[in-house]
Write a protein that holds these residues in place. Structure first.
Motif, short mmCIF file in Angstrom:
data_model
loop_
_atom_site.label_atom_id
_atom_site.label_comp_id
_atom_site.label_asym_id
_atom_site.label_seq_id
_atom_site.Cartn_x
_atom_site.Cartn_y
_atom_site.Cartn_z
N UNK A 232 6.16 3.10 -7.32
CA UNK A 232 5.14 2.24 -7.91
C UNK A 232 5.34 0.84 -7.32
N UNK A 233 4.36 0.37 -6.54
CA UNK A 233 4.47 -0.92 -5.86
C UNK A 233 3.59 -1.94 -6.54
N UNK A 234 4.18 -3.05 -6.99
CA UNK A 234 3.44 -4.09 -7.72
C UNK A 234 3.29 -5.32 -6.83
N UNK A 235 2.08 -5.83 -6.72
CA UNK A 235 1.83 -7.00 -5.88
C UNK A 235 0.57 -7.72 -6.35
N UNK A 236 0.63 -9.05 -6.42
CA UNK A 236 -0.53 -9.79 -6.93
C UNK A 236 -1.30 -10.51 -5.83
N UNK A 237 -0.80 -10.53 -4.60
CA UNK A 237 -1.51 -11.14 -3.48
C UNK A 237 -2.46 -10.10 -2.89
N UNK A 238 -3.76 -10.33 -2.99
CA UNK A 238 -4.74 -9.32 -2.57
C UNK A 238 -4.63 -9.02 -1.07
N UNK A 239 -4.27 -10.02 -0.27
CA UNK A 239 -4.12 -9.79 1.17
C UNK A 239 -2.92 -8.89 1.45
N UNK A 240 -1.83 -9.10 0.70
CA UNK A 240 -0.66 -8.24 0.85
C UNK A 240 -0.96 -6.82 0.37
N UNK A 241 -1.76 -6.70 -0.68
CA UNK A 241 -2.15 -5.38 -1.19
C UNK A 241 -2.91 -4.60 -0.11
N UNK A 242 -3.85 -5.28 0.56
CA UNK A 242 -4.60 -4.61 1.63
C UNK A 242 -3.67 -4.18 2.77
N UNK A 243 -2.73 -5.06 3.14
CA UNK A 243 -1.78 -4.73 4.21
C UNK A 243 -0.89 -3.57 3.80
N UNK A 244 -0.44 -3.57 2.54
CA UNK A 244 0.42 -2.49 2.06
C UNK A 244 -0.33 -1.16 2.10
N UNK A 245 -1.57 -1.17 1.67
CA UNK A 245 -2.37 0.07 1.70
C UNK A 245 -2.46 0.60 3.14
N UNK A 246 -2.77 -0.27 4.09
CA UNK A 246 -2.89 0.16 5.48
C UNK A 246 -1.56 0.67 6.02
N UNK A 247 -0.47 0.00 5.65
CA UNK A 247 0.85 0.39 6.15
C UNK A 247 1.27 1.75 5.60
N UNK A 248 0.97 2.01 4.34
CA UNK A 248 1.27 3.32 3.76
C UNK A 248 0.53 4.42 4.50
#
Length: 414
Positions: free
Chosen positions: A233-249
């Motif tokens: 379960x990955x928690x992050x509040x920076x929307x840009x980091x969330x987009x990057x995390x999704x792509x990286x996964x």
């Protein structure tokens, strides 16, 4: 390219093939890697022209740190850049401009990020885009950006200006994991490699983890890719980091093993799921302690990885060997000397001094006691905490060190 590539004449044949077909730009050489394989430095735009015998299976990989060829050693990129800038400026070249030419840069894939203080003198401004095209050519880059100061907000937003190129999205390979992110909106920290390697040094097969401050996946991805965690379960509040995390996964084929919780991790509603919680926020992750205690499995507990910046005042007193109590809240704690404390830190001499700092021990003991009380309050029964390990990751300023405490937390059974 596998095994028989290690034969000298075969390596020479490959090298000649690359040179004849102009598939490599000559800056890098073939690399022999473990397992009897060879990495071929082929230009990305020339991949379609690469023809290898059918008995020679190969796979496409990105070489993050290619070995420079001898020719590249004779003409390093920094010197090549100076030579091209002198030609570009001609009679306008002044010796004082030498100080304004960058001496270091950061590379992410084919994008180069220049330092904040490079190319600020007035003569450079007259060159316009020609300057950045020259920089890109000399450094073997395509997009070029310049770093500014990190914004003083809680998201540590980077101040990066794109100087050449259409966008700031890059791909960066770190410890065998492919990360993708926008350098103008997210930071990538190439440090902390010691901690990244440590957290995956023990297999986590079957474990469920919560990464309270996931960012672009510095720890989420190593847990999934290398440690074999069942779910994160990955928690992050920076929307840009969330987009990057999704792509990286997606890029690493582990998207189905992770749920991204977008928003403030302090308000996380997740409960009773985690075998392990990562609290990778500095200077302090203390605001996330209640959420971490809530997500631990209430019947079996788990391990917290607590990051914190600890100040160590200078002292002239001779160092004394320190040990840590094995656990807080147990009957044996008052009399047991516990296990020896073996923190690690980059740098040999610093490591030796790091082992002997009582301020770090006091911080760890105080943290263990606070977490023990918080767990008892939240769950309505006693818990015990056991200090497993303390690591010094790096120093941020004189006498300020980034520490990580691995704290085991278990409910006291009736």
């Amino acid at each position: 390219v596998p095994a028989l590539a290690t034969e000298r004449r075969f390596v020479q044949r490959l090298r000649e093939c690359l040179e004849q077909e102009r598939l490599s730009d000559g800056r890098y050489q073939l690399q022999l890697v473990p397992g009897g394989r060879v990495d071929l430095p082929v230009l990305e735009e020339k991949l379609s022209q690469l023809c290898l015998p059918p008995e020679m299976p190969c796979e496409l990989v990105r070489i993050q740190d290619p070995v420079p060829s001898r020719a590249a050693h004779r003409h390093p990129p920094a010197q090549k850049l100076r030579d091209e800038l002198r030609r570009l400026l001609g009679a306008s070249w002044l010796e004082e401009l030498e100080r304004d030419v960058l001496h270091a840069w950061q590379r992410h894939g084919d994008l180069v990020v220049l330092s904040e203080d490079s190319f600020k003198a007035a003569p450079w401004q007259r060159l316009g885009s020609a300057l950045w095209e020259t920089v890109a050519s000399a450094l073997g880059a395509r997009p070029v950006a310049r770093r500014g100061r990190v914004m003083p907000d809680r998201m540590r937003t980077p101040s990066v200006t794109l100087l050449l190129g259409q966008h700031g999205w890059v791909e960066h390979v770190d410890n065998g994991i492919r990360y993708t992110f926008d350098v103008t909106k997210c930071m990538f920290s190439p440090v902390n490699i010691t901690e990244k390697l440590y957290v995956v040094s023990v297999p986590r097969s079957g474990e469920v983890l919560v990464d309270l401050y996931a960012s672009i996946g510095y720890f989420t991805l190593p847990f999934l890719v290398h440690a074999g965690a069942a779910f994160v379960h990955a928690c992050e509040w920076n929307s840009h980091a969330v987009e990057a995390l999704h792509r990286t996964l997606v890029l690493n084929g582990v998207r189905d093993c992770c749920h991204i919780h977008s928003g403030d991790s302090r308000q996380l509603q997740l409960r009773d799921v985690a075998d392990r919680v990562n609290l990778g926020l500095i200077p302090s992750s203390e605001e996330g302690w209640p959420a971490a205690c809530h997500v631990l499995k209430k019947d079996t507990g788990g391990v917290l990885h607590i990051h914190h910046n600890v100040e160590t005042p200078p002292t002239l007193a001779p160092p004394q060997t320190m040990v840590l109590l094995a656990e807080w809240g147990s009957p044996e704690a008052a009399s047991s000397a516990g296990e020896p404390w073996h923190p690690t830190e980059d740098g040999g001499e610093e490591t030796l001094r790091a082992r002997l700092r009582p301020e770090w021990q006091r911080w760890a003991e105080a943290t263990a006691k606070l977490i023990q009380g918080l767990l008892a309050e939240l769950h309505g029964r006693p818990w015990r905490t056991c200090i497993l390990h303390i690591k010094a990751v790096k120093s941020y300023a004189p006498h300020v060190h980034h520490l990580v405490l691995d704290l085991e937390c278990r409910p006291v059974l009736p």
